[in-house]
Motif scaffolding. Sequence first.
Motif, PDB file in Angstrom:
ATOM      1  N   ASN A  37      -6.670   5.628  -0.713  1.00 19.20           N
ATOM      2  CA  ASN A  37      -7.604   4.606  -0.247  1.00 19.20           C
ATOM      3  C   ASN A  37      -8.226   5.017   1.085  1.00 19.20           C
ATOM      4  OD1 ASN A  37      -8.983   2.121  -0.288  1.00 19.20           O
ATOM      5  ND2 ASN A  37      -7.380   1.131   0.897  1.00 19.20           N
TER       6      ASN A  37
ATOM      7  N   ASP B 113       0.816  -1.209   0.000  1.00 16.38           N
ATOM      8  CA  ASP B 113       0.000   0.000   0.000  1.00 16.38           C
ATOM      9  C   ASP B 113       0.853   1.264   0.000  1.00 16.38           C
ATOM     10  OD1 ASP B 113      -2.420  -1.461   0.078  1.00 16.38           O
ATOM     11  OD2 ASP B 113      -2.246  -1.695   2.240  1.00 16.38           O
TER      12      ASP B 113
ATOM     13  N   ASP C  99      -2.958   5.526   3.866  1.00 16.74           N
ATOM     14  CA  ASP C  99      -2.803   4.278   3.115  1.00 16.74           C
ATOM     15  C   ASP C  99      -1.879   3.299   3.834  1.00 16.74           C
ATOM     16  OD1 ASP C  99      -4.492   5.202   1.100  1.00 16.74           O
ATOM     17  OD2 ASP C  99      -2.836   6.044  -0.072  1.00 16.74           O
TER      18      ASP C  99
ATOM     19  N   ASN D 114       0.899   4.220  -2.829  1.00 18.08           N
ATOM     20  CA  ASN D 114       0.705   5.629  -2.478  1.00 18.08           C
ATOM     21  C   ASN D 114       1.796   6.499  -3.094  1.00 18.08           C
ATOM     22  OD1 ASN D 114       1.526   7.999  -0.600  1.00 18.08           O
ATOM     23  ND2 ASN D 114      -0.585   7.591   0.018  1.00 18.08           N
TER      24      ASN D 114
END
Length: 303
Positions: A143, A78, A277, A82
């Motif tokens: 997210n 993640d 994120d 990002n």
Amino acid sequence: MSSETSDRERSVKNLLFIVNPKAGVRLQRRIRESIENNLDPETYSYGIWMTEYKGHAPELAQKAIQEGFDVVVAVGGDGSINEVASGLLHSSGTLGIIPAGSGNGLAMHLGYGRNIDKAIQKLNSAQMQVIDAGRFNGRPFFNVAGIGFDGLVSNLMEGKNKRGFIPYFTESVKAGLHYESKDCVLEFEGKRIERKCFAIAIANGPMYGYNFEIAPGAKLDDGLFSIVLLNDAPRWQYFAAVPATLNGKILEAPFVEHFTAKSLKIWAEGSNFVHLDGEGIQEDGEMHIEVLPQALRVLVPST
């Protein structure tokens, strides 16, 4: 050169893989073989660049657009997604994702799954969509951002050599037993509310990693955040509600409140644990969060 060959070459898009070599075991060696076996050469030509330090991926993504790459694929977790996406904000470049981390929240929601070979195959027929992003005190996220308990867990995971569900779960249980809820003030859409909060999730997408849904129904392209408050409650209620994050019913928990907004301000006492994120940071004072509508082009698997 025949006209048929010329037309085919014009139709082939340039794709760059940006790889975080620390994101997975033997990833640096494996990724080249997987690309050769699964990426369609009739659809993409490709290059591979490796990141060398934290914060390198946004620089590489921007350089890729300058050098004419159409698609920039984040290979990692993640945090890697990002960073690459941050370098593509408001650009002509399109983000692709190969999940090679532990949580893989955005990748799972978009349909990339967890298998690297299958994710590369999905790039061949993926369609471009434009999604929103978020900005938290000037820093982008794509997210979910969080304040409080989940921010603490992300901070505890920073620098850990062992990643994955078991270490994350272990840190979550330890933090859940000791973290104290904080007095918070939220302002959004003309409202001002005061709560004692265990955690605040500001969700662009619905899902943390590991298929845990914190904001069922959140949409990446509707121009709104889904704001989920986990208010102060006995510890056992938090643990008892974990299954609800797997069946889409967390908003029904008695200590949960849910709102939507385009922007918000949050005050919370002292220094605050935050994640963007999944990447842990700490913030003091007022926190400003806003939606960046239609900010990122992303490849979404068709199946």
